[in-house]
Every structure is written in C-alpha cells, then in structure tokens.
Design an enzyme around this catalytic site. Sequence first.
Site, PDB file in Angstrom:
ATOM      1  N   GLU A  35       0.826  -1.200   0.000  1.00 56.60           N
ATOM      2  CA  GLU A  35       0.000   0.000   0.000  1.00 56.60           C
ATOM      3  C   GLU A  35       0.864   1.255   0.000  1.00 56.60           C
ATOM      4  O   GLU A  35       2.022   1.237   0.431  1.00 56.60           O
ATOM      5  CB  GLU A  35      -0.911   0.027   1.220  1.00 56.60           C
ATOM      6  CG  GLU A  35      -0.109   0.148   2.488  1.00 56.60           C
ATOM      7  CD  GLU A  35      -0.968   0.339   3.727  1.00 56.60           C
ATOM      8  OE1 GLU A  35      -2.050  -0.258   3.783  1.00 56.60           O
ATOM      9  OE2 GLU A  35      -0.538   1.080   4.617  1.00 56.60           O
ATOM     10  N   CYS A  52      -1.353   1.341   9.547  1.00 59.55           N
ATOM     11  CA  CYS A  52      -0.257   0.927   8.701  1.00 59.55           C
ATOM     12  C   CYS A  52      -0.423  -0.526   8.208  1.00 59.55           C
ATOM     13  O   CYS A  52      -0.483  -1.457   8.988  1.00 59.55           O
ATOM     14  CB  CYS A  52       0.974   1.118   9.587  1.00 59.55           C
ATOM     15  SG  CYS A  52       2.412   0.166   9.324  1.00 59.55           S
ATOM     16  N   CYS A  97       1.075  -3.211  15.649  1.00 59.28           N
ATOM     17  CA  CYS A  97       1.072  -2.835  14.234  1.00 59.28           C
ATOM     18  C   CYS A  97       0.535  -3.963  13.353  1.00 59.28           C
ATOM     19  O   CYS A  97       0.968  -5.105  13.460  1.00 59.28           O
ATOM     20  CB  CYS A  97       2.498  -2.468  13.821  1.00 59.28           C
ATOM     21  SG  CYS A  97       2.689  -2.228  12.049  1.00 59.28           S
ATOM     22  N   GLY A 100       6.681  -2.102   6.219  1.00 62.84           N
ATOM     23  CA  GLY A 100       8.076  -2.539   6.220  1.00 62.84           C
ATOM     24  C   GLY A 100       9.023  -1.650   6.993  1.00 62.84           C
ATOM     25  O   GLY A 100       8.704  -0.521   7.346  1.00 62.84           O
ATOM     26  N   GLU A 101      10.192  -2.203   7.263  1.00 55.80           N
ATOM     27  CA  GLU A 101      11.264  -1.476   7.953  1.00 55.80           C
ATOM     28  C   GLU A 101      12.267  -1.039   6.868  1.00 55.80           C
ATOM     29  O   GLU A 101      13.056  -1.848   6.372  1.00 55.80           O
ATOM     30  CB  GLU A 101      11.919  -2.404   8.990  1.00 55.80           C
ATOM     31  CG  GLU A 101      13.227  -1.920   9.579  1.00 55.80           C
ATOM     32  CD  GLU A 101      13.194  -0.489  10.112  1.00 55.80           C
ATOM     33  OE1 GLU A 101      12.344  -0.170  10.944  1.00 55.80           O
ATOM     34  OE2 GLU A 101      14.035   0.318   9.674  1.00 55.80           O
ATOM     35  N   ASN A 156      -4.301   3.511  16.396  1.00 53.29           N
ATOM     36  CA  ASN A 156      -5.450   3.243  15.554  1.00 53.29           C
ATOM     37  C   ASN A 156      -5.900   1.796  15.781  1.00 53.29           C
ATOM     38  O   ASN A 156      -5.125   0.876  15.570  1.00 53.29           O
ATOM     39  CB  ASN A 156      -5.032   3.450  14.096  1.00 53.29           C
ATOM     40  CG  ASN A 156      -6.216   3.496  13.194  1.00 53.29           C
ATOM     41  OD1 ASN A 156      -6.914   4.479  13.124  1.00 53.29           O
ATOM     42  ND2 ASN A 156      -6.448   2.389  12.526  1.00 53.29           N
ATOM     43  N   CYS A 163       3.403   8.611   1.074  1.00 51.64           N
ATOM     44  CA  CYS A 163       3.836   7.680   2.121  1.00 51.64           C
ATOM     45  C   CYS A 163       4.044   6.324   1.444  1.00 51.64           C
ATOM     46  O   CYS A 163       3.101   5.743   0.902  1.00 51.64           O
ATOM     47  CB  CYS A 163       2.753   7.612   3.194  1.00 51.64           C
ATOM     48  SG  CYS A 163       3.103   6.389   4.453  1.00 51.64           S
ATOM     49  N   CYS A 195       6.117  -5.717  15.528  1.00 55.11           N
ATOM     50  CA  CYS A 195       5.719  -4.868  16.651  1.00 55.11           C
ATOM     51  C   CYS A 195       4.270  -5.204  17.046  1.00 55.11           C
ATOM     52  O   CYS A 195       3.409  -5.366  16.177  1.00 55.11           O
ATOM     53  CB  CYS A 195       5.845  -3.394  16.290  1.00 55.11           C
ATOM     54  SG  CYS A 195       7.532  -2.961  15.811  1.00 55.11           S
ATOM     55  N   SER A 215      10.386   5.286  15.411  1.00 46.86           N
ATOM     56  CA  SER A 215       9.183   4.885  16.139  1.00 46.86           C
ATOM     57  C   SER A 215       9.592   4.496  17.547  1.00 46.86           C
ATOM     58  O   SER A 215       9.982   3.356  17.792  1.00 46.86           O
ATOM     59  CB  SER A 215       8.513   3.714  15.426  1.00 46.86           C
ATOM     60  OG  SER A 215       8.192   4.102  14.112  1.00 46.86           O
ATOM     61  N   LEU A 216       9.528   5.444  18.443  1.00 45.53           N
ATOM     62  CA  LEU A 216      10.012   5.204  19.806  1.00 45.53           C
ATOM     63  C   LEU A 216       8.976   4.407  20.610  1.00 45.53           C
ATOM     64  O   LEU A 216       9.302   3.410  21.229  1.00 45.53           O
ATOM     65  CB  LEU A 216      10.325   6.541  20.480  1.00 45.53           C
ATOM     66  CG  LEU A 216      10.987   6.416  21.847  1.00 45.53           C
ATOM     67  CD1 LEU A 216      12.384   5.843  21.726  1.00 45.53           C
ATOM     68  CD2 LEU A 216      11.012   7.764  22.557  1.00 45.53           C
ATOM     69  N   CYS A 229       6.534  -7.120   7.220  1.00 45.18           N
ATOM     70  CA  CYS A 229       7.652  -6.610   8.021  1.00 45.18           C
ATOM     71  C   CYS A 229       8.086  -7.698   8.993  1.00 45.18           C
ATOM     72  O   CYS A 229       7.252  -8.394   9.569  1.00 45.18           O
ATOM     73  CB  CYS A 229       7.208  -5.365   8.789  1.00 45.18           C
ATOM     74  SG  CYS A 229       8.540  -4.616   9.751  1.00 45.18           S
ATOM     75  N   SER A 270      11.522   6.444   8.128  1.00 49.48           N
ATOM     76  CA  SER A 270      11.091   6.094   9.482  1.00 49.48           C
ATOM     77  C   SER A 270      11.573   4.694   9.817  1.00 49.48           C
ATOM     78  O   SER A 270      11.369   3.752   9.051  1.00 49.48           O
ATOM     79  CB  SER A 270       9.561   6.160   9.554  1.00 49.48           C
ATOM     80  OG  SER A 270       9.129   5.744  10.829  1.00 49.48           O
TER      81      SER A 270
HETATM   82  N1  SAH Z   1       8.714   0.293  10.054  1.00 48.59           N
HETATM   83  C1  SAH Z   1       8.940   1.684  10.148  1.00 48.59           C
HETATM   84  C2  SAH Z   1       8.145   2.427   9.144  1.00 48.59           C
HETATM   85  C3  SAH Z   1       6.641   2.231   9.293  1.00 48.59           C
HETATM   86  S1  SAH Z   1       6.011   3.670   9.982  1.00 48.59           S
HETATM   87  C4  SAH Z   1       8.711   2.152  11.534  1.00 48.59           C
HETATM   88  O1  SAH Z   1       8.180   1.404  12.342  1.00 48.59           O
HETATM   89  O2  SAH Z   1       9.102   3.283  11.828  1.00 48.59           O
HETATM   90  C5  SAH Z   1       4.645   3.144  10.733  1.00 48.59           C
HETATM   91  C6  SAH Z   1       4.379   4.062  11.925  1.00 48.59           C
HETATM   92  O3  SAH Z   1       3.068   3.815  12.329  1.00 48.59           O
HETATM   93  C7  SAH Z   1       5.285   3.747  13.096  1.00 48.59           C
HETATM   94  O4  SAH Z   1       5.688   4.928  13.731  1.00 48.59           O
HETATM   95  C8  SAH Z   1       4.397   2.942  14.022  1.00 48.59           C
HETATM   96  O5  SAH Z   1       4.759   3.145  15.364  1.00 48.59           O
HETATM   97  C9  SAH Z   1       3.043   3.489  13.689  1.00 48.59           C
HETATM   98  N2  SAH Z   1       1.955   2.535  13.862  1.00 48.59           N
HETATM   99  C10 SAH Z   1       1.924   1.225  13.584  1.00 48.59           C
HETATM  100  N3  SAH Z   1       0.731   0.711  13.881  1.00 48.59           N
HETATM  101  C11 SAH Z   1      -0.033   1.711  14.364  1.00 48.59           C
HETATM  102  C12 SAH Z   1      -1.362   1.813  14.832  1.00 48.59           C
HETATM  103  N4  SAH Z   1      -2.156   0.767  14.881  1.00 48.59           N
HETATM  104  N5  SAH Z   1      -1.792   3.025  15.221  1.00 48.59           N
HETATM  105  C13 SAH Z   1      -1.007   4.116  15.178  1.00 48.59           C
HETATM  106  N6  SAH Z   1       0.258   4.079  14.736  1.00 48.59           N
HETATM  107  C14 SAH Z   1       0.746   2.889  14.342  1.00 48.59           C
HETATM  108 FE1  SF4 Z   2       7.335  -3.101  11.044  1.00 47.85          FE
HETATM  109 FE2  SF4 Z   2       7.218  -0.491  11.639  1.00 47.85          FE
HETATM  110 FE3  SF4 Z   2       5.040  -2.052  11.902  1.00 47.85          FE
HETATM  111 FE4  SF4 Z   2       7.082  -2.341  13.584  1.00 47.85          FE
HETATM  112  S1  SF4 Z   2       5.795  -0.509  13.351  1.00 47.85           S
HETATM  113  S2  SF4 Z   2       5.989  -4.017  12.565  1.00 47.85           S
HETATM  114  S3  SF4 Z   2       8.818  -1.960  12.241  1.00 47.85           S
HETATM  115  S4  SF4 Z   2       6.086  -1.571  10.003  1.00 47.85           S
END
Ligand code: SAH
Ligand code: SF4
Length: 336
Positions: free
Chosen positions: A85, A326, A113, A152-153, A283, A99, A110, A207-208, A106, A184
């Site tokens: 996407e 995401c 996610c 993805g990362e 979300n 984006c 996490c 993504s802290l 991935c 990111s």
């Molecule tokens: N993998 C990379 C790039 C993806 S960015 C990374 O993790 O940084 C995706 C962003 O969306 C990240 O900052 C993650 O923390 C956030 N994210 C993932 N799932 C989410 C959700 N359900 N609600 C809000 N933010 C989310």
């Molecule tokens: Fe992958 Fe980023 Fe989602 Fe973590 S937040 S699973 S690194 S896409």
Amino acid sequence: MKTCLYTLSIEELMQSLHFEKKFQARIVRDNLVKGITDFSKMTSLSKKDRERLNYDALTTKVVSKEESESAIKLAIELQDGLVIECVRLSDGKDRYTACLSSQVGCAMGCAFCKTGTMGLKRNLDAGEIIEQFVHLTQLGENISHIVFMGMGEPLNNFGPLMEAVTVLHNPEMFDISYRKITISTSGYVPGIIKLRELGFPIKLAVSLVTANDEKRSRLMRINNAYPLSQLKKALLSFQHHENKRITLEYCMLKDYNISKEDAEELKKFVAGLDALINLIPWNPIEGMRFKTPSDEEIREFTSNLKSLGINYSLRRSKGRDISGACGQLATKINKD
Ligand code: SAH
Ligand code: SF4
C-alpha cells in the site's frame, strides 16, 4: 517479468526499448517522470514507436483506492501477485506527501502494528518503491514530500531503498530534495549508522513508542537487539553529523505509555537530542489487546509533556482514518 523503466539509464532505456537514438529514450524518460506511462499517450514519440510499444510501462498496478478528506490510499499489486500500500497525504493546503512502503510485510512484528502480523514476505526492489510514487502522482497533484512510513522497515532493505531514493532525488528525474524525504525506522541501529555514513541530508524518524526499555522490548522485538541506550547513541551520532531535528513517533496506547512516569522517562531519553515527539493515538486493529486513549487522557499526557518542556506535535493520524493503521489495506488483500 517486465523491467521497471525508472531504474534504467538512458543507454539502458535505449537498449530495452530498441531505440536507435538517445533522444527517443529521453522523450520516454521525460514522459515517465511526468507520470505518463502509456506509450500511446507519449505524443512526442513517433507514430511508429507509439504503435510498436503499445502498452503501459508500469510493472505494478492499482487494485484498490480508498479516499478520505485528507488522504488517498492505494493498494498496489506487484508482478508476483503480492499487494502493498501507499498513501497520498494532504495538509489541506497545497502540500502533498507520498507515504511509501519498503517491504511486503515486516519482520519486526511490533505488537501494536498490523503490518507486523504479516511477517516479512519479501523486500521491494527499487522499481517497486519508485512506482508507488508514480501511481500517487498519477492521482493528479504535485507531490513535494516523501515519507517511508508505509509497510516494512526501510533500513532493513537499505540497498533498494537508497537506489529508489537516488532516482526520486535525481534532478533529472523526480527532483525531490533530500530534506523533503523522511525515513522512518523502528530503531535499526546499523541502518541508522549506514545512513549517517552516506551523509545525505535525509530526515530521520524513529518509532520510539516508549522510552522504557522493559516496555519497549515487550512491544518491539527490535529493542532486544538494540536497546534504548544504543538507539540514543546512534541518534546522537546521526545528529552530530547531520545536525537536524529527528522526529520520534510516539504511538499512544491507553494504560501503557501515557502516564506521568512515561513522560518523565521520555524527558530523559530526549535530553541532548534535538527531537520532536510526534504523538499518534493508536489506531484500533481488530483482535489486538490495545486501546486508544480518550481525548481527556491525551490532554493529560500532553500537559505533562508541556510542563516538562518536551517538544511535541499531536497528529490525528492522517490516512489511518480511511482503512485503519499501517498495512491494514494490503494485509486484507494479501489474505484473500
Ligand atoms: N517500520 C517503520 C516504518 C513504518 S512507519 C517504523 O516502524 O518506523 C509506521 C508508523 O506507524 C510507526 O511509527 C508505528 O509506530 C506506527 N503505527 C503502527 N501501527 C499503528 C497503529 N495501529 N496506530 C497508530 N500508529 C501505528
Ligand atoms: Fe514493522 Fe514499523 Fe510495523 Fe514495527 S511498526 S511491525 S517496524 S512496520
């Protein structure tokens, strides 16, 4: 399998399309960059060439489109049938941001996610990354910014990512300045170091999610390999070389990372860093145990941040309103 023409040099384009003259390849490239991918619509090509090449140059295709006030999300089918996407975000004025995804799924897994639930299917190649941008420009507006915040990362697919970034940046191609490109990462330290070594003024977001090691390890597997102390060291070094603000994305999870103590731990983590905390309310994803904080809880957390003097911005997650978090759209399609 079709080859993505965006990754080819002028000489390679000539060869691939059986042109005799460079200018023919240049015409094709100019059209491709404008988002004109159907050869029959490249009016400056000779009629003979247009008839010979009567197909669309793209190797990927849009299979679904969802629209909201501030975002358009596309599901893109790759040549092997997998779906990714990408989203075009609008700031309500005239700035459009693409984006993009860097992988199908991935590996990081996490806990909060949706993409993480897919596992890693495969890396994208440079062409598949660039074509997402092309599909988004074909929606009709000029896109000035790019964020790698899709599936993805990105730093785990470094070579193809940087190959794509080079084409997107190339002044003879899409001409997007490095400063308008944000990568990111979940905190893949070797990737941050490699990015620093390249020395391009690309922006970094991390993504802290929490500044507490124990909690972070429970939510994000990457924290076991690269705990917060190592992450911070890498960020300080990145900042020392690049001297620019880093965004720390903070996905807010009810009863998990938004207490006063969480704010205090965050304060310690950002000490010495030039960082902006980007707060994103979680979300909801079906079947997951987390909850989105209420407006009142969010207000309380932001007032704690404020009194600690922490820079933050609160973004109602653009784009997530249309088909959830995401990766949600593509995970849905890949399952069918
Ligand atoms: N993998 C990379 C790039 C993806 S960015 C990374 O993790 O940084 C995706 C962003 O969306 C990240 O900052 C993650 O923390 C956030 N994210 C993932 N799932 C989410 C959700 N359900 N609600 C809000 N933010 C989310
Ligand atoms: Fe992958 Fe980023 Fe989602 Fe973590 S937040 S699973 S690194 S896409």
